[in-house]
Scaffold this motif. Structure first.
Motif: not given
Length: 393
Positions: A32-41, A47-54, A120-125, A314-319
């Motif tokens: 839970t600690v690692f997932v909370i940190l991941r979601l915060w990042v 600012k790039a919440f992805g499918l792998d995060d969900g 993890f597989a989705v992250t690699l994709l 990191d999965g960042k896509v922003s303006s």
């Protein structure tokens, strides 16, 4: 005669209740600690919440539910011998409760494990560009989910009346226990093999990147922590035979359950650690960008091959304006990729990251270290330079 002898007080006093609870909640807390940190990042920093995060968040929810179910089961006698539970005033009812909760726990553990690996597989994709690796990842995702969903269905479908599984007094016709046990052994072994494959795949494409060797090694190791989950899966598989034990199941199941919790927790942690890289930059006030100066003296922002790969991880896509040309025109990453999606792949494959030599295929334009979608300048060639600018008319 020994089988008919009454159990000794020492036998009745044996208990693994404390171990079950400790392992379960330790796995939940760490994951839970690692997932909370991941979601915060991903949400606050990138600012790039992805499918792998969900997906990994859902895996954590199932892990928490799994721990809750196992904890409740220990209240009713999981971790004690059946002979001890039978001596309690509510013994028969408790045994039925443990049987019901044990079946539910199996499903929750399988779902948590499956979703963790899928994340993890989705992250690699999202990172890789090689078609062969993408095919392998899709095969892993589809086959892994298919066999694990089959197991979850068979947990209850192995009997015409599933209630017979936890209450033998209810009549019901069931498949031979060996069928479900053998399928579980296959899925357990397959799950462990997938952990090792997913841990080795990053080495295939990371080592091809033009980055500092030590940095490549560090990234590859960070993305290969799934080997620990694979080792845990192997140990867990050796305990799967407990699923067919009916005589003292309250005592036989706990080792299987806590090893399953360890595998689920390690899988979630392993797929979250590579995504936490921006957290270190936030703590150290670092930056992925480096300032350079263009030919006309205007400051601009450039991104090396290393940073491009990190950006994808990191999965960042922003303006954020990250591409700036000599004429001062800026473009966002999203704009550049929509205009010329092939360039994003070209940079990952050919960006020299500051080396002295870049070897470019004649038919593949090199993406400038600092470019705008409108900045185009001819075909690629072998050059000796620290920076390549390509313009297209």
């Amino acid at each position: 005669m020994a089988d008919t002898a009454p159990p000794t007080p020492a036998f009745l006093a044996e208990s693994t209740v404390g171990t079950v609870r400790t392992v379960m909640w330790a796995a939940v807390a760490i994951a839970t600690v690692f997932v909370i940190l991941r979601l915060w990042v991903r949400i606050k920093v990138r600012k790039a919440f992805g499918l792998d995060d969900g997906i990994v968040a859902a895996a954590t929810v199932f892990l928490i539910a799994y721990a809750v179910v196992c904890h409740i089961a220990t209240i009713h006698g999981l971790g004690r011998h059946v002979a001890y539970v039978a001596t309690l005033p509510t013994g028969p009812k408790d045994l039925i409760e443990v049987g019901f909760l044990a079946e539910l726990a199996q499903v929750l553990a399988v779902l948590s494990c499956t979703l963790g690996k899928t994340s993890f597989a989705v992250t690699l994709l999202r990172i890789v560009v090689q078609p062969t690796i993408k095919y392998i990842l899709w095969f892993i995702i589809i086959s892994m989910n298919a066999v694990n969903v089959l197991v979850c269905i068979l947990v209850y479908a192995q009997c015409k009346d599933p209630r017979h599984l936890w209450n033998p007094e209810i009549p019901g016709h069931c498949l031979p226990p060996s069928i479900f046990t053998n399928l579980s052994l296959f899925v357990g072994a397959y799950s462990g093999a997938q952990d090792f494959v997913l841990a080795l795949l990053p080495w295939v494409f990371i080592m091809q990147l033009q980055m500092n060797y030590r940095e490549k090694l560090a990234i590859a190791l960070a993305m290969s922590l799934g080997v620990f989950a694979g080792a845990t899966a192997i140990v867990k598989t050796t305990y799967l035979v407990a699923l067919s034990k009916k005589t003292d199941f309250t005592w036989a199941l706990p080792p299987l359950f806590w090893w399953a919790a360890a595998e689920d927790g390690l899988t979630i942690v392993a797929c979250s650690i590579p995504v936490l890289r921006p957290l270190l930059k936030v703590v150290m006030n670092g930056s992925t960008f480096r300032k350079t100066s263009d030919r006309d003296g205007k400051p601009r922002t450039s991104r090396s091959g290393r940073d491009n790969f990190m950006h994808e991880l990191d999965g960042k896509v922003s303006s954020e304006p990250i591409y700036t040309g000599p004429d001062g025109i800026e473009a966002t990453r999203a704009t550049a990729e929509r205009a010329h999606p092939e360039r994003q792949r070209a940079q990952a494959a050919f960006d020299d990251g500051g080396s002295e030599q870049s070897i470019l295929e004649e038919h593949t334009p090199h993406v400038s270290l600092t470019r705008d979608p409108r900045l185009i300048e001819g075909k690629g060639r072998i050059v000796t330079t620290r920076e390549v600018n390509v313009r297209y008319d």
